[in-house]
Design a protein around this motif. Structure first.
Motif, PDB file in Angstrom:
ATOM      1  N   TYR A   1       0.815  -1.221   0.000  1.00  0.00           N
ATOM      2  CA  TYR A   1       0.000   0.000   0.000  1.00  0.00           C
ATOM      3  C   TYR A   1       0.846   1.269   0.000  1.00  0.00           C
ATOM      4  CZ  TYR A   1       0.447   0.013   5.211  1.00  0.00           C
ATOM      5  OH  TYR A   1       0.897   0.022   6.513  1.00  0.00           O
ATOM      6  N   ASN A   2       2.142   1.134   0.236  1.00  0.00           N
ATOM      7  CA  ASN A   2       3.044   2.279   0.124  1.00  0.00           C
ATOM      8  C   ASN A   2       3.899   2.156  -1.135  1.00  0.00           C
ATOM      9  OD1 ASN A   2       3.962   4.742   1.260  1.00  0.00           O
ATOM     10  ND2 ASN A   2       5.846   3.755   1.937  1.00  0.00           N
ATOM     11  N   GLY A   3       3.429   1.349  -2.070  1.00  0.00           N
ATOM     12  CA  GLY A   3       4.191   1.107  -3.286  1.00  0.00           C
ATOM     13  C   GLY A   3       3.952   2.155  -4.339  1.00  0.00           C
ATOM     14  N   GLY A   4       4.574   1.976  -5.491  1.00  0.00           N
ATOM     15  CA  GLY A   4       4.406   2.924  -6.585  1.00  0.00           C
ATOM     16  C   GLY A   4       4.767   4.327  -6.142  1.00  0.00           C
ATOM     17  N   ASN A   5       3.963   5.307  -6.569  1.00  0.00           N
ATOM     18  CA  ASN A   5       4.189   6.706  -6.221  1.00  0.00           C
ATOM     19  C   ASN A   5       3.112   7.145  -5.238  1.00  0.00           C
ATOM     20  OD1 ASN A   5       3.683   9.857  -7.136  1.00  0.00           O
ATOM     21  ND2 ASN A   5       5.831   9.274  -7.194  1.00  0.00           N
ATOM     22  N   ASP A   6       3.525   7.720  -4.099  1.00  0.00           N
ATOM     23  CA  ASP A   6       2.572   8.050  -3.044  1.00  0.00           C
ATOM     24  C   ASP A   6       2.457   9.568  -2.910  1.00  0.00           C
ATOM     25  OD1 ASP A   6       0.737   7.660  -1.034  1.00  0.00           O
ATOM     26  OD2 ASP A   6       2.091   6.636   0.329  1.00  0.00           O
ATOM     27  N   TRP A   7       2.193  10.067  -1.695  1.00  0.00           N
ATOM     28  CA  TRP A   7       1.798  11.464  -1.504  1.00  0.00           C
ATOM     29  C   TRP A   7       2.868  12.469  -1.934  1.00  0.00           C
ATOM     30  CZ3 TRP A   7       5.050  14.072   1.652  1.00  0.00           C
ATOM     31  CH2 TRP A   7       5.760  13.353   2.626  1.00  0.00           C
ATOM     32  N   GLY A   8       4.137  12.079  -1.991  1.00  0.00           N
ATOM     33  CA  GLY A   8       5.169  13.008  -2.454  1.00  0.00           C
ATOM     34  C   GLY A   8       4.962  13.455  -3.885  1.00  0.00           C
ATOM     35  N   SER A   9       4.307  12.614  -4.690  1.00  0.00           N
ATOM     36  CA  SER A   9       3.866  12.937  -6.044  1.00  0.00           C
ATOM     37  C   SER A   9       5.045  13.057  -7.022  1.00  0.00           C
ATOM     38  CB  SER A   9       3.021  14.212  -6.061  1.00  0.00           C
ATOM     39  OG  SER A   9       2.024  14.174  -5.055  1.00  0.00           O
ATOM     40  N   ALA A  10       4.716  13.199  -8.289  1.00  0.00           N
ATOM     41  CA  ALA A  10       5.713  13.298  -9.352  1.00  0.00           C
ATOM     42  C   ALA A  10       5.963  14.768  -9.687  1.00  0.00           C
ATOM     43  CB  ALA A  10       5.239  12.536 -10.585  1.00  0.00           C
TER      44      ALA A  10
END
Length: 706
Positions: free
Chosen positions: A487-496
């Motif tokens: 659930y903390n995988g991929g791209n999280d709240w820090g964003s691209a």
């Protein structure tokens, strides 16, 4: 002007004018955001209608930030996280030094609070001032040159209000259209708090704005139901679009189906009056619920940061999942339609214009955590289309037309596995982006690494015992199931972040699984798993991660999540590093330009003992990147307590510095008096297990350099 005179000036102006936005008004006057004549008409004692002065709409700093400013959480309303500053370059970045350090004084009181602190703050910079909030919502203004404190306002948030973490990612800045510059709160700073208030203060003095809500505050518990501290909180900054302040809230996961509503609300940015409410379960309800009723409980919420298009009048909401994340048998039709979706709302009406769902029937907590980025997307014929970039936790990155929600690249519905505890409810297919994915191939037994031979043996045995059918493995109760990415995988709240001039998209990501099991209700009761409203603590006094013993009352199962899938002896992950990285993507094509691990082993090791080794292993990370015209990426995020400058063209680390606490926050860059600064809030993070602190640190080239 003294505070008293400023207050008198405000009261005098209020006696002459009003500023309201009518609910449900789709058409406005010639200037978007300005009230219509009828909305501003008043009656005199002689029943003679006169027109009160109307403030003309003025562009907000966030709509088109000044070159040296950082006027919104993602720098501007478009959330590009890209600055045109170029004084610091790839050639001189190695000369960066600390220009000043400020400490907020907001630190946990005892180890019990330390295990809940995760400030995640990104300050704003407008003019010569910085505006930030601490973990417990203390609002602070600093001199951008020196870091000297100019004012602070402490809303006295009680410790009991801390939800999963004490977090304030940022504040919003607003200029009242047409207001005299010396009027109290002509410019204002607005935040949402852990105890669910909106608070507006004067940007120059920190005084409460008496014209906003009730003496400067709006109570967001209105219409939500019985107040349970920590269950309903605001951790992200509100977004202001055409003078409407839009906010969601974080509803603490996994407690009960009968949780507070995920309602999204729009407020007049001047008066704090409710303009509209979007309750997906009651689409006909546009304001407060009738007395004795609440907004629809248990619906998906928006805990993260929205983006907006001022010209279209749309706000883009990354929505979460329903109140029970890992079982959906009782979800409504509306929940299944809008959960884990990006929803575009019209700020004039509060009604959805379009929505795009990234997971169907989400039972994996793959809620949308990333703020979307608005971009004029380049087409092959040389033209552009108004679009937005939407990263996800499961790794897919989508490019959508921001007017219509249509994908600019093919979206394939791929076959999804069945089984688990509710096979009849699962979606037979799941969307897959044709643009780009941060996800890696499915796991195999040989990927079970282990820091020691015993760890590796244990992890491989657990892999064989677990249910695993790929990315959307159905949750199971008879045995553990592997969720990859977690659930903390991929791209999280820090964003691209996007550098449109170079045509590059930068995204950091996590690449680590969870090892989960649904707990039948009887077993959950034996473990004494109680919801937040029951008081007291669970059997596991301070769960190591969200979901590690969540009761999910109302569902037949609780959930137990082993976040990061750690081996029991060394506490190290079962899978091999890297556990996180940073990737450069060609904006136009979606092709990978380079991909590098993010983070070293210096603060990580078996049994929780730092190895002090500088080897680049790629650690879990939270927090996003900042891009500059100088060709640099600035990012902290990793668990090695370093801030880095990376060459955007190659991925090479050109400079780094050791932070006194964890850097789980988005940095900013700004300019004042011709000098460029890079700033990071080093506050640490309980979930990422980095040291807690209260530092705000600004870097710059030596005086006279650059």
């Amino acid at each position: 002007m003294t505070p008293l005179l400023r207050t008198l000036a405000l009261l005098a102006s209020l006696s002459l004018s009003t500023h309201t936005i009518a609910q449900g008004t789709a058409d406005k006057e010639s200037v978007p955001g300005s009230p219509s004549a009828s909305e501003n008409s008043v009656e005199t004692g002689d029943s003679e209608e006169v027109q009160a002065p109307t403030y003309p709409a003025t562009p907000q700093p966030s709509d088109a930030p000044a070159p040296g400013d950082w006027a919104a959480w993602g720098r501007g309303s478009s959330a590009s996280r890209h600055s045109p500053l170029d004084q610091i370059t790839r050639d001189n970045v190695d000369q960066l030094e600390v220009a000043w350090t400020y400490r907020t004084g907001d630190l946990p009181e005892g180890s019990d609070q330390e295990s809940k602190y995760s400030p995640e703050n990104t300050p704003l910079k407008i003019g010569d001032s910085l505006y930030l909030c601490s973990a417990m919502n203390i609002m602070i203004s600093l001199d951008a040159r020196t870091g000297e404190e100019q004012w602070r306002y402490d809303p006295q948030v009680a410790k009991e209000a801390i939800p999963y973490g004490a977090t304030c990612r940022g504040v919003a800045y607003y200029e009242v259209p047409g207001a005299p510059g010396d009027q109290l709160c002509a410019t204002r700073v607005i935040e949402g708090t852990l105890d669910a208030r909106l608070i507006a203060v004067d940007a120059e003095t920190g005084e409460l704005c008496p014209d906003f809500g009730d003496s400067g505050m709006v109570d967001l518990w209105q219409g939500i139901g019985e107040k349970v501290p920590g269950w309903y909180s605001v951790t992200a900054p509100p977004v202001i679009v055409q003078d409407v302040l839009v906010t969601g809230a974080q509803v603490k996961d996994g407690q009960a189906e009968d949780a507070p509503s995920g309602v999204i609300r729009g407020f007049d940015a001047v008066t704090g009056e409710l303009v509209w409410a979007w309750d997906m379960g009651k689409p006909e309800l546009n304001g407060l619920p009738p007395e004795g009723e609440t907004y629809t409980r248990g619906t998906p919420n928006m805990w993260t940061t929205a983006a907006s298009d001022e010209e279209l009048g749309y706000v883009y909401l990354p929505m979460g999942n329903s109140a029970v994340d890992y079982w959906g048998g009782n979800r409504s039709e509306e929940e299944n339609e809008f959960s884990t979706s990006l929803v575009a709302l019209d700020v004039n009406t509060g009604e959805p214009v379009w929505h795009f769902q990234t997971v169907h029937y989400d039972v994996w907590d793959y809620d949308l955590g990333s703020q979307p980025t608005l971009v004029d997307f380049p087409l092959d014929n040389g033209s552009t289309v108004p679009a937005l970039i939407l990263p996800t936790k499961q790794g897919d990155i989508y490019v959508l037309n921001r007017e219509t929600g249509e994908s600019l690249f093919p979206v394939e519905e791929v076959e999804a596995p069945g089984g688990g505890v509710e096979p009849e409810n699962l979606s037979p297919t799941q969307p897959s982006s044709g643009y780009h994915s941060l996800a890696f191939p499915d796991l195999t037994e040989k990927d079970m690494w282990g820091m020691t031979p015993i760890d590796q043996l244990w992890c491989r045995i657990q892999f064989r015992r677990a249910s695993y059918k790929g990315k959307y493995t159905p949750p199971t109760a008879d045995r553990r199931f592997i969720q990859y990415p977690g659930y903390n995988g991929g791209n999280d709240w820090g964003s691209a972040a996007v550098d449109a001039e170079r045509g590059i998209l930068i995204a950091n990501y996590n690449d680590i699984p969870n090892h989960n099991r649904l707990l039948p209700r009887e077993e959950a009761e034996e473990r004494n798993l109680r919801p937040i409203y029951a008081g007291g603590e669970n059997e596991e006094e301070q769960p190591p991660a969200e979901g590690a013993g969540d009761p999910q009352i109302g569902a037949p199962y609780a959930i137990d999540v082993n976040a990061g899938w750690r081996a029991p002896i060394t506490g190290m992950p079962c899978t091999a590093p890297p556990y996180g990285g940073i990737r450069a993507i060609d904006l136009a094509s979606g092709e990978t330009l380079w991909d590098e691990p993010l983070g070293t082993a210096r603060k990580n090791g078996p049994f929780g003992i730092p190895s002090h080794l500088p080897f680049k292993i790629g650690t879990p990370n939270n927090g996003g990147p900042v891009l500059t015209a100088g060709g640099l990426i600035f990012i902290a995020a990793a668990t090695d307590d370093l801030i880095r400058a990376i060459n955007i063209g190659t991925g090479e680390v050109l400079w780094k510095d050791v932070l006194p606490a964890g850097g789980q926050a988005n940095p900013i860059t700004y300019e004042v008096d011709g000098r460029q600064y890079v700033l990071i809030s080093a506050g640490g993070h309980h979930f990422m297990e980095t040291p807690i602190g209260d530092y705000v640190i600004a870097y710059a080239l030596p005086e006279g350099e650059g």
